[in-house]
Motif scaffolding. Structure first.
Motif, PDB file in Angstrom:
ATOM      1  N   ILE A 150       7.142  70.572  33.163  1.00  0.00           N
ATOM      2  CA  ILE A 150       7.944  70.140  34.320  1.00  0.00           C
ATOM      3  C   ILE A 150       8.719  68.878  33.932  1.00  0.00           C
ATOM      4  O   ILE A 150       8.186  68.026  33.220  1.00  0.00           O
ATOM      5  CB  ILE A 150       7.091  69.718  35.543  1.00  0.00           C
ATOM      6  N   LEU A 151       9.939  68.776  34.443  1.00  0.00           N
ATOM      7  CA  LEU A 151      10.711  67.551  34.265  1.00  0.00           C
ATOM      8  C   LEU A 151      10.894  66.891  35.627  1.00  0.00           C
ATOM      9  O   LEU A 151      11.199  67.574  36.616  1.00  0.00           O
ATOM     10  CB  LEU A 151      12.092  67.864  33.669  1.00  0.00           C
ATOM     11  N   LEU A 152      10.708  65.587  35.669  1.00  0.00           N
ATOM     12  CA  LEU A 152      11.000  64.827  36.885  1.00  0.00           C
ATOM     13  C   LEU A 152      12.168  63.901  36.546  1.00  0.00           C
ATOM     14  O   LEU A 152      12.038  62.993  35.711  1.00  0.00           O
ATOM     15  CB  LEU A 152       9.773  64.036  37.348  1.00  0.00           C
ATOM     16  N   ILE A 153      13.293  64.175  37.166  1.00  0.00           N
ATOM     17  CA  ILE A 153      14.537  63.471  36.841  1.00  0.00           C
ATOM     18  C   ILE A 153      14.774  62.394  37.901  1.00  0.00           C
ATOM     19  O   ILE A 153      14.813  62.693  39.099  1.00  0.00           O
ATOM     20  CB  ILE A 153      15.716  64.479  36.817  1.00  0.00           C
ATOM     21  N   MET A 154      14.929  61.148  37.446  1.00  0.00           N
ATOM     22  CA  MET A 154      15.050  60.034  38.379  1.00  0.00           C
ATOM     23  C   MET A 154      16.515  59.625  38.521  1.00  0.00           C
ATOM     24  O   MET A 154      17.091  59.023  37.612  1.00  0.00           O
ATOM     25  CB  MET A 154      14.248  58.818  37.886  1.00  0.00           C
ATOM     26  N   GLY A 155      17.101  59.948  39.654  1.00  0.00           N
ATOM     27  CA  GLY A 155      18.432  59.437  39.980  1.00  0.00           C
ATOM     28  C   GLY A 155      19.575  60.354  39.599  1.00  0.00           C
ATOM     29  O   GLY A 155      19.429  61.277  38.794  1.00  0.00           O
ATOM     30  N   LEU A 156      20.736  60.047  40.194  1.00  0.00           N
ATOM     31  CA  LEU A 156      21.901  60.916  40.072  1.00  0.00           C
ATOM     32  C   LEU A 156      22.476  60.950  38.659  1.00  0.00           C
ATOM     33  O   LEU A 156      22.893  62.000  38.179  1.00  0.00           O
ATOM     34  CB  LEU A 156      22.979  60.454  41.071  1.00  0.00           C
ATOM     35  N   VAL A 157      22.498  59.804  37.992  1.00  0.00           N
ATOM     36  CA  VAL A 157      23.104  59.771  36.652  1.00  0.00           C
ATOM     37  C   VAL A 157      22.327  60.686  35.704  1.00  0.00           C
ATOM     38  O   VAL A 157      22.912  61.498  34.969  1.00  0.00           O
ATOM     39  CB  VAL A 157      23.140  58.325  36.111  1.00  0.00           C
ATOM     40  N   ALA A 158      21.009  60.580  35.754  1.00  0.00           N
ATOM     41  CA  ALA A 158      20.189  61.432  34.877  1.00  0.00           C
ATOM     42  C   ALA A 158      20.349  62.898  35.271  1.00  0.00           C
ATOM     43  O   ALA A 158      20.477  63.773  34.404  1.00  0.00           O
ATOM     44  CB  ALA A 158      18.723  61.004  34.948  1.00  0.00           C
ATOM     45  N   ALA A 159      20.385  63.170  36.579  1.00  0.00           N
ATOM     46  CA  ALA A 159      20.503  64.564  37.036  1.00  0.00           C
ATOM     47  C   ALA A 159      21.822  65.169  36.567  1.00  0.00           C
ATOM     48  O   ALA A 159      21.851  66.266  35.988  1.00  0.00           O
ATOM     49  CB  ALA A 159      20.394  64.622  38.553  1.00  0.00           C
ATOM     50  N   GLN A 160      22.918  64.446  36.793  1.00  0.00           N
ATOM     51  CA  GLN A 160      24.223  64.991  36.401  1.00  0.00           C
ATOM     52  C   GLN A 160      24.332  65.146  34.887  1.00  0.00           C
ATOM     53  O   GLN A 160      24.921  66.098  34.386  1.00  0.00           O
ATOM     54  CB  GLN A 160      25.343  64.084  36.935  1.00  0.00           C
ATOM     55  N   SER A 161      23.742  64.205  34.151  1.00  0.00           N
ATOM     56  CA  SER A 161      23.815  64.288  32.683  1.00  0.00           C
ATOM     57  C   SER A 161      23.097  65.531  32.171  1.00  0.00           C
ATOM     58  O   SER A 161      23.555  66.197  31.248  1.00  0.00           O
ATOM     59  CB  SER A 161      23.149  63.076  32.030  1.00  0.00           C
ATOM     60  N   LEU A 162      21.940  65.816  32.758  1.00  0.00           N
ATOM     61  CA  LEU A 162      21.141  66.926  32.239  1.00  0.00           C
ATOM     62  C   LEU A 162      21.622  68.264  32.761  1.00  0.00           C
ATOM     63  O   LEU A 162      21.605  69.255  32.032  1.00  0.00           O
ATOM     64  CB  LEU A 162      19.672  66.741  32.632  1.00  0.00           C
ATOM     65  N   LEU A 163      22.035  68.297  34.022  1.00  0.00           N
ATOM     66  CA  LEU A 163      22.302  69.589  34.647  1.00  0.00           C
ATOM     67  C   LEU A 163      23.778  69.954  34.589  1.00  0.00           C
ATOM     68  O   LEU A 163      24.171  71.044  34.990  1.00  0.00           O
ATOM     69  CB  LEU A 163      21.787  69.579  36.088  1.00  0.00           C
ATOM     70  N   GLY A 164      24.604  69.033  34.089  1.00  0.00           N
ATOM     71  CA  GLY A 164      26.035  69.313  33.943  1.00  0.00           C
ATOM     72  C   GLY A 164      26.714  69.485  35.290  1.00  0.00           C
ATOM     73  O   GLY A 164      27.656  70.262  35.423  1.00  0.00           O
ATOM     74  N   THR A 165      26.227  68.782  36.306  1.00  0.00           N
ATOM     75  CA  THR A 165      26.732  68.936  37.674  1.00  0.00           C
ATOM     76  C   THR A 165      27.513  67.679  38.067  1.00  0.00           C
ATOM     77  O   THR A 165      27.447  66.655  37.385  1.00  0.00           O
ATOM     78  CB  THR A 165      25.550  69.083  38.642  1.00  0.00           C
TER      79      THR A 165
END
Ligand code: URA
Ligand code: SF4
Length: 218
Positions: A150-165
């Protein structure tokens, strides 16, 4: 790994400038071997010059925790305290993170904690897309070695970087995602919760959803 996850992975590597791939013949199942590999890699990247963030580096903050962790927590990048010590999430945001984890009965030592970029951005600005991409192979390598469930992604910058969103944090929070085929949850960054305490309530909802999944899998 699904075809979609594989394509996502190859695209990220390509954007990060990787031109050649070698695939390990076997996984690294032994925790001691994983630990030694991570330590060796952290050492070998300590003088990395792949992006401009190298200029502000006192210490590269590679990541730390259980080399065999079921959960990998991914933040944005080191701040001042992290740059000075070389350890992730040790400043005020890290202290709040410890409390958030304790509230869902997770000990920091059980999980592995790292960031999108391993060197501190000046004045804690968001890491730029070239910087995130330059550093991405290191994160992907960590995921390949640790093999979290499982990955727990903290915050929008990390989320957008990883998910390409490019969507908002609330859009990310309300869905379950996948990165490289691994289920991924997104919640508020603890630094954002320090600035906006009224987000603590929805963050608690996220953590409880995450905890349910964690208890099933880990
Ligand atoms: N914020 C992050 O995103 N990571 C750290 O390691 C510390 C603060
Ligand atoms: Fe290298 Fe990453 Fe540091 Fe940039 S942020 S210099 S890519 S380790």
């Amino acid at each position: 790994m699904s075809r979609r996850a594989l394509l996502q992975y190859l695209e990220l590597l390509k954007q990060s400038g990787v031109q050649q791939l070698f695939l390990p013949a076997t996984a690294l199942p032994d925790p001691a071997e994983k630990k030694a590999t991570l330590a060796r890699l952290a050492q070998s990247y300590s003088n990395c010059q792949k992006c401009p963030l190298a200029a502000g580096r006192i210490n590269l903050v590679y990541g730390e925790g259980n080399p065999d962790a079921c959960t990998m927590l991914i933040g944005e990048g080191p701040g001042d305290n992290e740059n000075k010590t070389g350890h992730p999430f040790v400043g005020p945001a890290g202290q709040l993170l410890d409390k958030m984890l304790a509230a869902i009965q997770i000990n920091r030592a059980d999980i592995y904690i790292t960031n999108i970029v391993k060197c501190r951005p000046p004045q804690n600005r968001n890491p730029m897309s070239e910087e995130r991409l330059a550093c991405m192979p290191y994160l992907i390598e960590q995921i390949q070695i640790i093999q979290p469930q499982i990955l727990l992604i903290m915050g929008l910058v990390a989320a957008q970087s990883l998910l390409g969103t490019t969507a908002s944090l609330s859009w990310h929070r309300q869905k379950q995602h996948e990165f490289l085929g691994i289920p991924a949850f997104v919640t508020y960054h603890p630094a954002a919760l320090l600035r906006n305490p009224h987000w603590k309530r929805p963050a608690w909802d996220d953590l409880q959803a995450f905890q349910k999944y964690y208890q099933q899998l880990c």
